[in-house]
Design an enzyme around this catalytic site. Structure first.
Site, PDB file in Angstrom:
ATOM      1  N   GLY A  80       0.816  -1.206   0.000  1.00  0.00           N
ATOM      2  CA  GLY A  80       0.000   0.000   0.000  1.00  0.00           C
ATOM      3  C   GLY A  80       0.852   1.260   0.000  1.00  0.00           C
ATOM      4  O   GLY A  80       2.085   1.206   0.006  1.00  0.00           O
ATOM      5  N   GLY A 124      -1.294   1.500  12.500  1.00  0.00           N
ATOM      6  CA  GLY A 124      -1.782   2.662  11.781  1.00  0.00           C
ATOM      7  C   GLY A 124      -3.067   2.374  11.040  1.00  0.00           C
ATOM      8  O   GLY A 124      -3.652   3.276  10.438  1.00  0.00           O
ATOM      9  N   ASN A 167      -2.537   9.509  13.495  1.00  0.00           N
ATOM     10  CA  ASN A 167      -1.608  10.234  12.629  1.00  0.00           C
ATOM     11  C   ASN A 167      -0.210  10.101  13.245  1.00  0.00           C
ATOM     12  O   ASN A 167      -0.022  10.420  14.411  1.00  0.00           O
ATOM     13  CB  ASN A 167      -2.019  11.711  12.544  1.00  0.00           C
ATOM     14  N   HIS A 182      -7.860  18.167   2.847  1.00  0.00           N
ATOM     15  CA  HIS A 182      -7.181  17.027   2.242  1.00  0.00           C
ATOM     16  C   HIS A 182      -7.481  16.990   0.746  1.00  0.00           C
ATOM     17  O   HIS A 182      -8.342  17.709   0.247  1.00  0.00           O
ATOM     18  CB  HIS A 182      -7.625  15.711   2.895  1.00  0.00           C
ATOM     19  N   HIS A 183      -6.795  16.104   0.059  1.00  0.00           N
ATOM     20  CA  HIS A 183      -6.977  15.915  -1.381  1.00  0.00           C
ATOM     21  C   HIS A 183      -8.408  15.482  -1.706  1.00  0.00           C
ATOM     22  O   HIS A 183      -9.143  14.975  -0.853  1.00  0.00           O
ATOM     23  CB  HIS A 183      -5.987  14.870  -1.905  1.00  0.00           C
ATOM     24  N   LYS A 207     -10.036  11.798  -0.876  1.00  0.00           N
ATOM     25  CA  LYS A 207     -10.250  11.271   0.478  1.00  0.00           C
ATOM     26  C   LYS A 207     -11.719  10.935   0.683  1.00  0.00           C
ATOM     27  O   LYS A 207     -12.609  11.722   0.351  1.00  0.00           O
ATOM     28  CB  LYS A 207      -9.775  12.284   1.527  1.00  0.00           C
TER      29      LYS A 207
END
Length: 267
Positions: A13, A97, A123, A153-154, A157
């Site tokens: 990933g 995570g 995070n 965010h982009h 997301k």
């Protein structure tokens, strides 16, 4: 300091690839295994090109990796469950995570901390960890001031607010002696009336290729305080996870946080 025997779960990933890139040449670690999902096209392929006889290859199981010191997991709830079982069976520390866990897996993680060291974070940026700490202090010192969490965010997301924004809200609410579920306002539209006293508002921006920006805005009459963290490189999260892994490998069984890693680095 002895070398830490490390494995990465979810190695194919985005975060996994960042970790395998950064750990190469990192003298703190010896990378011993890289595990990916059963549907990955990389299964059996060498991790590094050009390959040598000693080059690791992407695997789908933990067989033969019982002597690890720590596993860093950025996989899936299903992948995490398998890694957790392996860690408990062999006394391996676990950095988590992965998100999106159900109540059953959450309970297994809590129980596993009796046997192994576990560190979880929404995070892994050390800068965000410091931001969280500063926000706790500010929220507690200024309990009557209005508080907004603004995140960007982009455009790809999927969730909103971000997990980091929610973690910031939870930290601020706890510092004020309240629960985020009771005070959060996740959206405003139309005639909303006056702001609710003690509320924590969330504003969300999505667009372009923004890696991640989080601002805690604390406002009163005539003044406001803004605490902001901007990420411009995704590698910061991988670097933070590796820092956590090197630290966690030395710890006794229990549940740990990024805050404790920060404390140890500053001592």
């Amino acid at each position: 300091m002895s070398i830490v025997d490390l494995a990465i779960n979810g190695a194919s990933g985005r975060m996994g690839r960042a970790l395998t890139t950064l750990v190469r040449g990192d003298r703190r670690f010896a990378l011993k295994r890289v595990v990916t999902g059963a549907d990955s096209e990389l299964i059996g392929q060498p991790l590094y090109v050009p390959a040598t006889p000693d080059t690791l290859r992407y695997a789908t199981s933990w067989e033969g990796s019982e002597a690890l010191d720590v596993i860093v997991d950025f996989s899936s709830p299903e992948g995490l469950a398998v890694a957790l079982e392996h860690c408990v069976a062999h006394g391996i520390a676990l950095v988590v995570g992965t998100t999106g866990m159900d109540a059953d897996l959450e309970a297994k993680l809590q129980s596993a901390a009796d046997d192994i060291a576990i560190l979880r974070a929404a995070n892994f940026s050390l800068g965000v960890a410091v931001l969280t700490r500063l926000l706790r202090e500010a929220a507690a010192a200024l309990p009557a001031w209005d508080l907004e969490i603004i995140e960007a965010h982009h455009g790809r997301k999927q969730d909103a607010p971000s997990g980091t924004a929610l973690a910031l809200g939870q930290a601020a609410a706890a510092a004020r002696g309240s629960d985020l579920d009771a005070v959060a306002e996740y959206g405003r539209h139309g005639h909303t009336g006056e702001r609710s006293e003690g509320s924590i508002g969330f504003s969300v921006v999505r667009g372009g290729d923004i890696v991640g920006e989080h601002t805690a805005l604390i406002a009163s009459h005539g003044e406001r305080l803004e605490l902001t963290h901007r990420a411009t490189d995704r590698d910061i999260f991988a670097r933070g996870a590796l820092t956590a892994a090197a630290w966690l490998a030395r710890q006794k069984p229990g549940t740990y946080t990024i805050d404790q890693v920060l404390d140890d680095r500053s001592s």
